[in-house]
Design a protein around this motif. Structure first.
Motif, PDB file in Angstrom:
ATOM      1  N   TRP A   1       0.833  -1.212   0.000  1.00  0.00           N
ATOM      2  CA  TRP A   1       0.000   0.000   0.000  1.00  0.00           C
ATOM      3  C   TRP A   1       0.866   1.260   0.000  1.00  0.00           C
ATOM      4  CZ3 TRP A   1      -3.279  -2.722  -1.801  1.00  0.00           C
ATOM      5  CH2 TRP A   1      -4.049  -3.681  -1.161  1.00  0.00           C
ATOM      6  N   ASN A   2       1.940   1.255   0.779  1.00  0.00           N
ATOM      7  CA  ASN A   2       2.827   2.425   0.811  1.00  0.00           C
ATOM      8  C   ASN A   2       3.512   2.642  -0.536  1.00  0.00           C
ATOM      9  OD1 ASN A   2       2.307   3.313   3.446  1.00  0.00           O
ATOM     10  ND2 ASN A   2       3.757   1.850   4.298  1.00  0.00           N
ATOM     11  N   ASN A   3       3.918   1.556  -1.195  1.00  0.00           N
ATOM     12  CA  ASN A   3       4.531   1.676  -2.523  1.00  0.00           C
ATOM     13  C   ASN A   3       3.526   2.197  -3.543  1.00  0.00           C
ATOM     14  OD1 ASN A   3       7.036   0.804  -1.684  1.00  0.00           O
ATOM     15  ND2 ASN A   3       6.681  -1.325  -2.256  1.00  0.00           N
ATOM     16  N   VAL A   4       2.300   1.712  -3.484  1.00  0.00           N
ATOM     17  CA  VAL A   4       1.264   2.193  -4.396  1.00  0.00           C
ATOM     18  C   VAL A   4       1.016   3.677  -4.156  1.00  0.00           C
ATOM     19  CG1 VAL A   4      -1.192   2.020  -4.988  1.00  0.00           C
ATOM     20  CG2 VAL A   4       0.161  -0.060  -4.706  1.00  0.00           C
ATOM     21  N   ALA A   5       0.934   4.080  -2.891  1.00  0.00           N
ATOM     22  CA  ALA A   5       0.695   5.490  -2.556  1.00  0.00           C
ATOM     23  C   ALA A   5       1.789   6.384  -3.127  1.00  0.00           C
ATOM     24  CB  ALA A   5       0.599   5.668  -1.042  1.00  0.00           C
ATOM     25  N   ASP A   6       3.025   5.908  -3.087  1.00  0.00           N
ATOM     26  CA  ASP A   6       4.143   6.705  -3.613  1.00  0.00           C
ATOM     27  C   ASP A   6       3.997   6.993  -5.102  1.00  0.00           C
ATOM     28  OD1 ASP A   6       5.307   6.826  -1.104  1.00  0.00           O
ATOM     29  OD2 ASP A   6       6.776   5.226  -1.517  1.00  0.00           O
ATOM     30  N   GLY A   7       3.301   6.139  -5.827  1.00  0.00           N
ATOM     31  CA  GLY A   7       3.126   6.331  -7.266  1.00  0.00           C
ATOM     32  C   GLY A   7       1.811   6.989  -7.650  1.00  0.00           C
ATOM     33  N   CYS A   8       1.032   7.398  -6.648  1.00  0.00           N
ATOM     34  CA  CYS A   8      -0.287   7.972  -6.929  1.00  0.00           C
ATOM     35  C   CYS A   8      -0.307   9.489  -6.763  1.00  0.00           C
ATOM     36  CB  CYS A   8      -1.325   7.375  -5.972  1.00  0.00           C
ATOM     37  SG  CYS A   8      -1.730   5.665  -6.305  1.00  0.00           S
ATOM     38  N   LYS A   9      -1.262  10.091  -7.442  1.00  0.00           N
ATOM     39  CA  LYS A   9      -1.513  11.517  -7.271  1.00  0.00           C
ATOM     40  C   LYS A   9      -2.297  11.718  -5.978  1.00  0.00           C
ATOM     41  CE  LYS A   9      -1.550  12.648 -12.149  1.00  0.00           C
ATOM     42  NZ  LYS A   9      -2.271  13.276 -13.244  1.00  0.00           N
ATOM     43  N   PRO A  10      -2.261  12.925  -5.417  1.00  0.00           N
ATOM     44  CA  PRO A  10      -3.063  13.210  -4.212  1.00  0.00           C
ATOM     45  C   PRO A  10      -4.542  12.895  -4.454  1.00  0.00           C
ATOM     46  CG  PRO A  10      -1.551  15.010  -4.662  1.00  0.00           C
ATOM     47  CD  PRO A  10      -1.472  14.082  -5.843  1.00  0.00           C
ATOM     48  N   ASN A  11      -5.200  12.436  -3.428  1.00  0.00           N
ATOM     49  CA  ASN A  11      -6.636  12.089  -3.461  1.00  0.00           C
ATOM     50  C   ASN A  11      -6.965  10.891  -4.346  1.00  0.00           C
ATOM     51  OD1 ASN A  11      -7.277  14.310  -1.732  1.00  0.00           O
ATOM     52  ND2 ASN A  11      -7.044  15.640  -3.519  1.00  0.00           N
ATOM     53  N   ALA A  12      -5.965  10.079  -4.668  1.00  0.00           N
ATOM     54  CA  ALA A  12      -6.217   8.878  -5.472  1.00  0.00           C
ATOM     55  C   ALA A  12      -7.193   7.964  -4.741  1.00  0.00           C
ATOM     56  CB  ALA A  12      -4.907   8.143  -5.731  1.00  0.00           C
ATOM     57  N   LYS A  13      -7.917   7.181  -5.510  1.00  0.00           N
ATOM     58  CA  LYS A  13      -8.863   6.217  -4.949  1.00  0.00           C
ATOM     59  C   LYS A  13      -8.502   4.832  -5.469  1.00  0.00           C
ATOM     60  CE  LYS A  13     -12.508   9.635  -4.513  1.00  0.00           C
ATOM     61  NZ  LYS A  13     -11.692  10.354  -3.607  1.00  0.00           N
TER      62      LYS A  13
ATOM     63  N   LYS B   1      -6.124  -4.112   9.105  1.00  0.00           N
ATOM     64  CA  LYS B   1      -4.868  -3.864   9.819  1.00  0.00           C
ATOM     65  C   LYS B   1      -3.752  -3.460   8.862  1.00  0.00           C
ATOM     66  CE  LYS B   1      -5.723  -6.752  13.848  1.00  0.00           C
ATOM     67  NZ  LYS B   1      -5.400  -8.011  14.541  1.00  0.00           N
ATOM     68  N   SER B   2      -3.807  -3.953   7.631  1.00  0.00           N
ATOM     69  CA  SER B   2      -2.735  -3.631   6.676  1.00  0.00           C
ATOM     70  C   SER B   2      -2.735  -2.155   6.292  1.00  0.00           C
ATOM     71  CB  SER B   2      -2.839  -4.511   5.429  1.00  0.00           C
ATOM     72  OG  SER B   2      -3.900  -4.100   4.589  1.00  0.00           O
ATOM     73  N   PHE B   3      -3.839  -1.467   6.464  1.00  0.00           N
ATOM     74  CA  PHE B   3      -3.904  -0.043   6.133  1.00  0.00           C
ATOM     75  C   PHE B   3      -3.414   0.852   7.271  1.00  0.00           C
ATOM     76  CE2 PHE B   3      -6.945  -1.534   2.893  1.00  0.00           C
ATOM     77  CZ  PHE B   3      -6.311  -0.998   1.793  1.00  0.00           C
ATOM     78  N   HIS B   4      -3.296   0.308   8.490  1.00  0.00           N
ATOM     79  CA  HIS B   4      -2.777   1.108   9.608  1.00  0.00           C
ATOM     80  C   HIS B   4      -1.345   1.526   9.302  1.00  0.00           C
ATOM     81  CE1 HIS B   4      -5.713  -0.995  12.617  1.00  0.00           C
ATOM     82  NE2 HIS B   4      -6.335  -0.291  11.703  1.00  0.00           N
ATOM     83  N   GLY B   5      -1.035   2.796   9.529  1.00  0.00           N
ATOM     84  CA  GLY B   5       0.316   3.287   9.264  1.00  0.00           C
ATOM     85  C   GLY B   5       0.563   3.645   7.809  1.00  0.00           C
TER      86      GLY B   5
ATOM     87  N   ARG C   1      -7.078   5.788   3.513  1.00  0.00           N
ATOM     88  CA  ARG C   1      -8.188   5.825   4.450  1.00  0.00           C
ATOM     89  C   ARG C   1      -9.339   5.000   3.893  1.00  0.00           C
ATOM     90  NH1 ARG C   1      -4.628   6.390   6.831  1.00  0.00           N
ATOM     91  NH2 ARG C   1      -3.704   8.253   7.688  1.00  0.00           N
ATOM     92  N   LEU C   2      -9.790   4.063   4.683  1.00  0.00           N
ATOM     93  CA  LEU C   2     -10.875   3.170   4.301  1.00  0.00           C
ATOM     94  C   LEU C   2     -12.206   3.899   4.442  1.00  0.00           C
ATOM     95  CD1 LEU C   2     -11.733   0.267   3.596  1.00  0.00           C
ATOM     96  CD2 LEU C   2     -11.589  -0.262   6.025  1.00  0.00           C
ATOM     97  N   SER C   3     -13.016   3.873   3.385  1.00  0.00           N
ATOM     98  CA  SER C   3     -14.304   4.561   3.455  1.00  0.00           C
ATOM     99  C   SER C   3     -15.499   3.614   3.373  1.00  0.00           C
ATOM    100  CB  SER C   3     -14.409   5.613   2.350  1.00  0.00           C
ATOM    101  OG  SER C   3     -14.329   5.000   1.082  1.00  0.00           O
ATOM    102  N   THR C   4     -15.385   2.530   2.604  1.00  0.00           N
ATOM    103  CA  THR C   4     -16.528   1.643   2.395  1.00  0.00           C
ATOM    104  C   THR C   4     -16.066   0.195   2.321  1.00  0.00           C
ATOM    105  OG1 THR C   4     -17.607   3.375   1.092  1.00  0.00           O
ATOM    106  CG2 THR C   4     -18.505   1.157   0.870  1.00  0.00           C
ATOM    107  N   ILE C   5     -16.861  -0.686   2.912  1.00  0.00           N
ATOM    108  CA  ILE C   5     -16.633  -2.133   2.816  1.00  0.00           C
ATOM    109  C   ILE C   5     -17.951  -2.774   2.414  1.00  0.00           C
ATOM    110  CG2 ILE C   5     -16.045  -4.251   4.049  1.00  0.00           C
ATOM    111  CD1 ILE C   5     -14.501  -2.491   6.056  1.00  0.00           C
ATOM    112  N   LYS C   6     -17.918  -3.634   1.390  1.00  0.00           N
ATOM    113  CA  LYS C   6     -19.111  -4.368   0.973  1.00  0.00           C
ATOM    114  C   LYS C   6     -18.758  -5.838   0.835  1.00  0.00           C
ATOM    115  CE  LYS C   6     -21.445  -0.648  -1.440  1.00  0.00           C
ATOM    116  NZ  LYS C   6     -22.074  -0.208  -2.686  1.00  0.00           N
TER     117      LYS C   6
END
Length: 124
Positions: free
Chosen positions: A45-57, A78-82, A86-91
């Motif tokens: 997740w951190n590696n993906v975030a590094d390659g994304c633009k702000p506010n990516a979904k 738990k993998s998203f902690h740190g 930010r988790l918004s929806t779970i289905k």
């Protein structure tokens, strides 16, 4: 994940690969225990975030396997902690039985599949 060779070693062998499975690839996501798995997915997740633009979904489908007693929803949360996600929806997405489970083609009786979830996350 670098390759699926460790999970698909027989197919790889048919294509000329080694007859023995090499589990030593340090570039694979570890799944030897729940905490190692959570830590490695967090790095993804951190590696993906590094390659994304702000506010990516991002939308993720995540499930588990019946041979592991761990709750897949707990692991993925738990993998998203740190991370900056930010988790918004779970289905609930049902189970893999609603698709065609490849593993069942080789079993005398069907295996029990675990629930899968779709998760929506946003980069903070």
């Amino acid at each position: 994940m670098c390759t699926y060779i460790t999970d698909q070693w027989l197919r790889h062998w048919f294509l000329g690969g080694a007859a023995d499975v090499d589990y030593k690839n340090d570039r694979q996501v570890l799944h030897s225990n729940p905490q190692d798995y959570i830590n490695d997915i967090r790095r993804v997740w951190n590696n993906v975030a590094d390659g994304c633009k702000p506010n990516a979904k991002m939308v993720i489908r995540f499930g588990g396997i019946s041979s592991r007693p761990d709750d897949p929803l707990d692991l993925i949360k738990k993998s998203f902690h740190g991370t900056r996600w930010r988790l918004s929806t779970i289905k609930n997405a049902g189970t893999a039985l609603e698709g065609k489970r490849q593993a069942d083609a080789f079993l005398r009786s069907r295996s029990k599949s675990v629930a899968e979830y779709d998760l929506w996350v946003s980069l903070a």
